[in-house]
Design a protein around this motif. Structure first.
Motif, PDB file in Angstrom:
ATOM      1  N   ARG A 181      74.422  81.906  61.692  1.00  0.00           N
ATOM      2  CA  ARG A 181      74.818  80.511  61.874  1.00  0.00           C
ATOM      3  C   ARG A 181      74.985  79.809  60.532  1.00  0.00           C
ATOM      4  NH1 ARG A 181      70.992  75.471  63.877  1.00  0.00           N
ATOM      5  NH2 ARG A 181      72.342  73.899  62.942  1.00  0.00           N
ATOM      6  N   MET A 182      74.024  79.980  59.650  1.00  0.00           N
ATOM      7  CA  MET A 182      74.105  79.317  58.349  1.00  0.00           C
ATOM      8  C   MET A 182      75.306  79.817  57.551  1.00  0.00           C
ATOM      9  SD  MET A 182      70.115  78.856  57.157  1.00  0.00           S
ATOM     10  CE  MET A 182      69.610  80.546  57.487  1.00  0.00           C
ATOM     11  N   ALA A 183      75.598  81.119  57.658  1.00  0.00           N
ATOM     12  CA  ALA A 183      76.755  81.668  56.948  1.00  0.00           C
ATOM     13  C   ALA A 183      78.054  81.095  57.500  1.00  0.00           C
ATOM     14  CB  ALA A 183      76.752  83.191  57.067  1.00  0.00           C
ATOM     15  N   ALA A 184      78.147  80.948  58.823  1.00  0.00           N
ATOM     16  CA  ALA A 184      79.353  80.384  59.429  1.00  0.00           C
ATOM     17  C   ALA A 184      79.552  78.940  58.988  1.00  0.00           C
ATOM     18  CB  ALA A 184      79.257  80.472  60.946  1.00  0.00           C
ATOM     19  N   GLU A 185      78.473  78.163  58.955  1.00  0.00           N
ATOM     20  CA  GLU A 185      78.572  76.781  58.505  1.00  0.00           C
ATOM     21  C   GLU A 185      79.028  76.709  57.053  1.00  0.00           C
ATOM     22  OE1 GLU A 185      75.098  74.932  61.447  1.00  0.00           O
ATOM     23  OE2 GLU A 185      74.657  75.365  59.343  1.00  0.00           O
ATOM     24  N   GLN A 186      78.507  77.625  56.252  1.00  0.00           N
ATOM     25  CA  GLN A 186      78.882  77.620  54.838  1.00  0.00           C
ATOM     26  C   GLN A 186      80.348  77.993  54.651  1.00  0.00           C
ATOM     27  OE1 GLN A 186      77.009  76.535  52.214  1.00  0.00           O
ATOM     28  NE2 GLN A 186      78.963  76.724  51.148  1.00  0.00           N
ATOM     29  N   ARG A 187      80.855  78.936  55.456  1.00  0.00           N
ATOM     30  CA  ARG A 187      82.260  79.330  55.325  1.00  0.00           C
ATOM     31  C   ARG A 187      83.197  78.166  55.642  1.00  0.00           C
ATOM     32  NH1 ARG A 187      80.278  84.412  57.231  1.00  0.00           N
ATOM     33  NH2 ARG A 187      80.545  83.798  59.411  1.00  0.00           N
ATOM     34  N   LEU A 188      82.893  77.412  56.722  1.00  0.00           N
ATOM     35  CA  LEU A 188      83.751  76.272  57.039  1.00  0.00           C
ATOM     36  C   LEU A 188      83.610  75.179  55.987  1.00  0.00           C
ATOM     37  CD1 LEU A 188      85.743  75.056  59.116  1.00  0.00           C
ATOM     38  CD2 LEU A 188      83.791  73.861  60.105  1.00  0.00           C
ATOM     39  N   GLN A 189      82.375  74.929  55.537  1.00  0.00           N
ATOM     40  CA  GLN A 189      82.170  73.899  54.518  1.00  0.00           C
ATOM     41  C   GLN A 189      82.936  74.238  53.245  1.00  0.00           C
ATOM     42  OE1 GLN A 189      79.865  70.854  54.721  1.00  0.00           O
ATOM     43  NE2 GLN A 189      81.586  70.572  53.312  1.00  0.00           N
ATOM     44  N   THR A 190      82.921  75.504  52.856  1.00  0.00           N
ATOM     45  CA  THR A 190      83.649  75.927  51.662  1.00  0.00           C
ATOM     46  C   THR A 190      85.144  75.722  51.831  1.00  0.00           C
ATOM     47  OG1 THR A 190      81.951  77.565  51.129  1.00  0.00           O
ATOM     48  CG2 THR A 190      84.121  77.890  50.149  1.00  0.00           C
ATOM     49  N   ALA A 191      85.665  76.052  53.030  1.00  0.00           N
ATOM     50  CA  ALA A 191      87.091  75.880  53.288  1.00  0.00           C
ATOM     51  C   ALA A 191      87.482  74.411  53.245  1.00  0.00           C
ATOM     52  CB  ALA A 191      87.454  76.495  54.641  1.00  0.00           C
ATOM     53  N   LEU A 192      86.647  73.543  53.798  1.00  0.00           N
ATOM     54  CA  LEU A 192      86.941  72.106  53.778  1.00  0.00           C
ATOM     55  C   LEU A 192      86.817  71.536  52.366  1.00  0.00           C
ATOM     56  CD1 LEU A 192      85.119  71.036  57.071  1.00  0.00           C
ATOM     57  CD2 LEU A 192      87.584  71.241  56.712  1.00  0.00           C
ATOM     58  N   ASP A 193      85.811  71.984  51.634  1.00  0.00           N
ATOM     59  CA  ASP A 193      85.643  71.528  50.251  1.00  0.00           C
ATOM     60  C   ASP A 193      86.864  71.897  49.410  1.00  0.00           C
ATOM     61  OD1 ASP A 193      83.175  70.475  50.832  1.00  0.00           O
ATOM     62  OD2 ASP A 193      82.032  72.161  50.010  1.00  0.00           O
ATOM     63  N   ALA A 194      87.412  73.092  49.649  1.00  0.00           N
ATOM     64  CA  ALA A 194      88.574  73.548  48.879  1.00  0.00           C
ATOM     65  C   ALA A 194      89.788  72.663  49.111  1.00  0.00           C
ATOM     66  CB  ALA A 194      88.895  74.998  49.246  1.00  0.00           C
ATOM     67  N   GLN A 195      89.829  71.975  50.271  1.00  0.00           N
ATOM     68  CA  GLN A 195      90.935  71.080  50.588  1.00  0.00           C
ATOM     69  C   GLN A 195      90.586  69.619  50.291  1.00  0.00           C
ATOM     70  OE1 GLN A 195      92.788  71.956  54.494  1.00  0.00           O
ATOM     71  NE2 GLN A 195      91.510  73.780  54.549  1.00  0.00           N
ATOM     72  N   GLY A 196      89.413  69.395  49.710  1.00  0.00           N
ATOM     73  CA  GLY A 196      89.017  68.043  49.369  1.00  0.00           C
ATOM     74  C   GLY A 196      88.642  67.191  50.562  1.00  0.00           C
ATOM     75  N   ILE A 197      88.202  67.821  51.636  1.00  0.00           N
ATOM     76  CA  ILE A 197      87.854  67.097  52.861  1.00  0.00           C
ATOM     77  C   ILE A 197      86.360  66.797  52.856  1.00  0.00           C
ATOM     78  CG2 ILE A 197      87.772  67.216  55.378  1.00  0.00           C
ATOM     79  CD1 ILE A 197      90.192  69.157  55.165  1.00  0.00           C
ATOM     80  N   GLU A 198      86.021  65.525  52.968  1.00  0.00           N
ATOM     81  CA  GLU A 198      84.619  65.107  52.976  1.00  0.00           C
ATOM     82  C   GLU A 198      84.048  65.245  54.381  1.00  0.00           C
ATOM     83  OE1 GLU A 198      81.853  61.151  52.008  1.00  0.00           O
ATOM     84  OE2 GLU A 198      84.048  61.092  51.727  1.00  0.00           O
ATOM     85  N   THR A 199      82.849  65.784  54.477  1.00  0.00           N
ATOM     86  CA  THR A 199      82.186  65.940  55.781  1.00  0.00           C
ATOM     87  C   THR A 199      80.831  65.246  55.757  1.00  0.00           C
ATOM     88  OG1 THR A 199      81.133  68.032  55.147  1.00  0.00           O
ATOM     89  CG2 THR A 199      83.298  68.170  56.180  1.00  0.00           C
ATOM     90  N   SER A 200      80.386  64.835  56.948  1.00  0.00           N
ATOM     91  CA  SER A 200      79.077  64.202  57.066  1.00  0.00           C
ATOM     92  C   SER A 200      78.063  65.109  57.754  1.00  0.00           C
ATOM     93  CB  SER A 200      79.191  62.887  57.842  1.00  0.00           C
ATOM     94  OG  SER A 200      79.810  63.084  59.102  1.00  0.00           O
ATOM     95  N   GLU A 201      78.531  65.976  58.656  1.00  0.00           N
ATOM     96  CA  GLU A 201      77.660  66.925  59.345  1.00  0.00           C
ATOM     97  C   GLU A 201      78.452  68.179  59.670  1.00  0.00           C
ATOM     98  OE1 GLU A 201      74.900  65.356  62.518  1.00  0.00           O
ATOM     99  OE2 GLU A 201      76.246  63.621  62.354  1.00  0.00           O
ATOM    100  N   VAL A 202      77.772  69.325  59.613  1.00  0.00           N
ATOM    101  CA  VAL A 202      78.387  70.601  59.990  1.00  0.00           C
ATOM    102  C   VAL A 202      77.445  71.308  60.939  1.00  0.00           C
ATOM    103  CG1 VAL A 202      79.302  72.817  59.193  1.00  0.00           C
ATOM    104  CG2 VAL A 202      79.596  70.761  57.789  1.00  0.00           C
ATOM    105  N   ARG A 203      77.986  71.875  62.007  1.00  0.00           N
ATOM    106  CA  ARG A 203      77.148  72.513  63.023  1.00  0.00           C
ATOM    107  C   ARG A 203      77.874  73.710  63.612  1.00  0.00           C
ATOM    108  NH1 ARG A 203      73.267  70.956  66.956  1.00  0.00           N
ATOM    109  NH2 ARG A 203      72.322  72.927  67.587  1.00  0.00           N
ATOM    110  N   ALA A 204      77.224  74.880  63.617  1.00  0.00           N
ATOM    111  CA  ALA A 204      77.807  76.092  64.195  1.00  0.00           C
ATOM    112  C   ALA A 204      77.036  76.504  65.439  1.00  0.00           C
ATOM    113  CB  ALA A 204      77.790  77.235  63.174  1.00  0.00           C
ATOM    114  N   MET A 205      77.733  77.148  66.348  1.00  0.00           N
ATOM    115  CA  MET A 205      77.126  77.687  67.563  1.00  0.00           C
ATOM    116  C   MET A 205      77.862  78.962  67.957  1.00  0.00           C
ATOM    117  SD  MET A 205      79.167  74.912  67.891  1.00  0.00           S
ATOM    118  CE  MET A 205      77.934  73.619  67.973  1.00  0.00           C
ATOM    119  N   PRO A 206      77.161  79.951  68.502  1.00  0.00           N
ATOM    120  CA  PRO A 206      77.823  81.221  68.835  1.00  0.00           C
ATOM    121  C   PRO A 206      78.748  81.074  70.036  1.00  0.00           C
ATOM    122  CG  PRO A 206      75.544  81.243  69.594  1.00  0.00           C
ATOM    123  CD  PRO A 206      75.719  79.972  68.822  1.00  0.00           C
ATOM    124  N   LEU A 207      79.827  81.847  70.004  1.00  0.00           N
ATOM    125  CA  LEU A 207      80.709  81.920  71.157  1.00  0.00           C
ATOM    126  C   LEU A 207      80.166  82.953  72.145  1.00  0.00           C
ATOM    127  CD1 LEU A 207      84.220  81.433  69.559  1.00  0.00           C
ATOM    128  CD2 LEU A 207      83.309  80.162  71.484  1.00  0.00           C
TER     129      LEU A 207
END
Length: 359
Positions: A181-207
């Motif tokens: 879960r933590m790795a998935a959150e980090q992957r999305l956060q990294t992708a958003l950071d690379a596009q300059g997108i500011e986030t306030s909360e990130v949350r992952a859940m298994p499919l």
């Protein structure tokens, strides 16, 4: 977790602690006791929001269950002193067995995304570690095999070792789920950071039915959220879509106590939609993109066009609907990032609107 998993976990724990005293019966007793916290489902509430948010409440409190374990241990100990004085039923051993069986039930529930009120009656947001899906064969099967083996061969050193090993493996699997879960959150956060997108909360859940493919949500300060898909085996940024939380509609229900309770229970992972003359509130945490498990109609248009809060009802089409085609795509996506999952198509089909322009 599902009822079978909770039963075999309880059986494995009681078999490990009391199996040499109770024999095969320890598996039955443990399975029954491990299912006790879920008896709260027999309580019926006046509306589906209350039904959802009061489940996993007092019956899943570690305070309540610790008291129940102590009471049961004392009662069995008193009975054993008279009827089975030579069995070795010490009060401490009985309490340990009953406490482990009862308390691990809500602890395991807390590893799913639903929300478990471990510290009821304290008003903490329900715990939701979201490390495993609510049904996960990789967690359940080792415990089930160990319980069946112990029931077959009877209780000896091998049976207890088998149960202990299954408990160790299942616990380790939960740890891997948290890491995933933590790795998935980090992957999305990294992708958003690379596009300059500011986030306030990130949350992952298994499919569905695995802990390898994750649905990741990220809120932005402007009232939108990104919904992405990330697999443990991905080498490229996750596919994602940008959607609105429609917080303007939420303001129309600001004085509705059941909405406030729903916001508390879900840690405010909600979106709001106007569908015809209905105001529909969706819990974003469970389901697949656009097809969320819990959706509630909470208001309707009045005669003058204003929103009027009403007793919540389940919105038509709500509930888990993992059709075969979607499941096939989900399982293929675990191992291959191309083709990506059709997030916009699913969202448009279920919510009546597609992906907003954006990354």
């Amino acid at each position: 977790m599902d009822s079978l998993t909770q039963a075999v976990l309880g059986a494995a724990l009681q078999g490990t602690v009391l199996g040499r005293i109770q024999g095969r019966r320890s598996l039955i007793y443990g399975a029954l006791l491990g299912s006790v916290p879920d008896l709260d489902v027999v309580i019926r509430y006046a509306d589906p929001v209350s039904q959802m948010t009061y489940h996993r409440g007092f019956s899943h409190s570690i305070f309540v269950l610790t008291g129940l374990a102590l009471l049961l241990a004392w009662l069995v100990h008193q009975l054993a002193r008279k009827r089975w004085p030579d069995k070795g039923y010490s009060l401490g051993r009985l309490f340990l067995a009953f406490w482990l069986v009862l308390v691990t039930h809500p602890l395991l529930d807390a590893f799913t995304v639903y929300g478990t009120q471990l510290f009821w009656p304290l008003p903490f947001t329900p715990l939701s570690w979201a490390a495993v899906f609510i049904i996960d064969p990789l967690y359940t099967v080792p415990l089930l095999v160990a319980v069946i083996y112990s029931a077959w061969v009877g209780f000896n050193g091998r049976a207890v070792r088998c149960l202990s090993l299954a408990l160790l493996l299942s616990t380790a699997y939960l740890g891997l789920g948290l890491a995933g879960r933590m790795a998935a959150e980090q992957r999305l956060q990294t992708a958003l950071d690379a596009q300059g997108i500011e986030t306030s909360e990130v949350r992952a859940m298994p499919l569905a039915f695995n802990s390898l493919l994750w649905r990741v949500l990220a809120k932005t300060p402007d009232g939108h959220y990104y919904e992405g898909i990330s697999s443990t085996f991905d080498h490229a940024p996750p596919e994602m879509q940008r959607l609105s939380l429609n917080l303007g509609l939420a303001a129309q229900l600001k004085d509705a106590p059941l909405l406030e309770r729903l916001r508390w229970f879900t840690d405010d992972w909600l979106r709001y939609d106007q569908v015809g003359d209905a105001l529909v509130v969706s819990d974003l945490r469970m389901g697949i993109p656009g097809d969320y498990t819990f959706r509630f109609k909470m208001a309707h248009r009045g005669d003058r066009g204003q929103w009027v809060a009403e007793r919540p009802s389940v919105w038509k089409g709500s509930g888990p609907r993992f059709d075969r085609a979607a499941l096939v795509l989900i399982w293929q996506r675990i191992f291959a990032q191309r083709p990506p999952l059709p997030l916009a198509t699913w969202t448009e089909k279920q919510l009546g609107q597609g992906r907003e322009p954006g990354p």
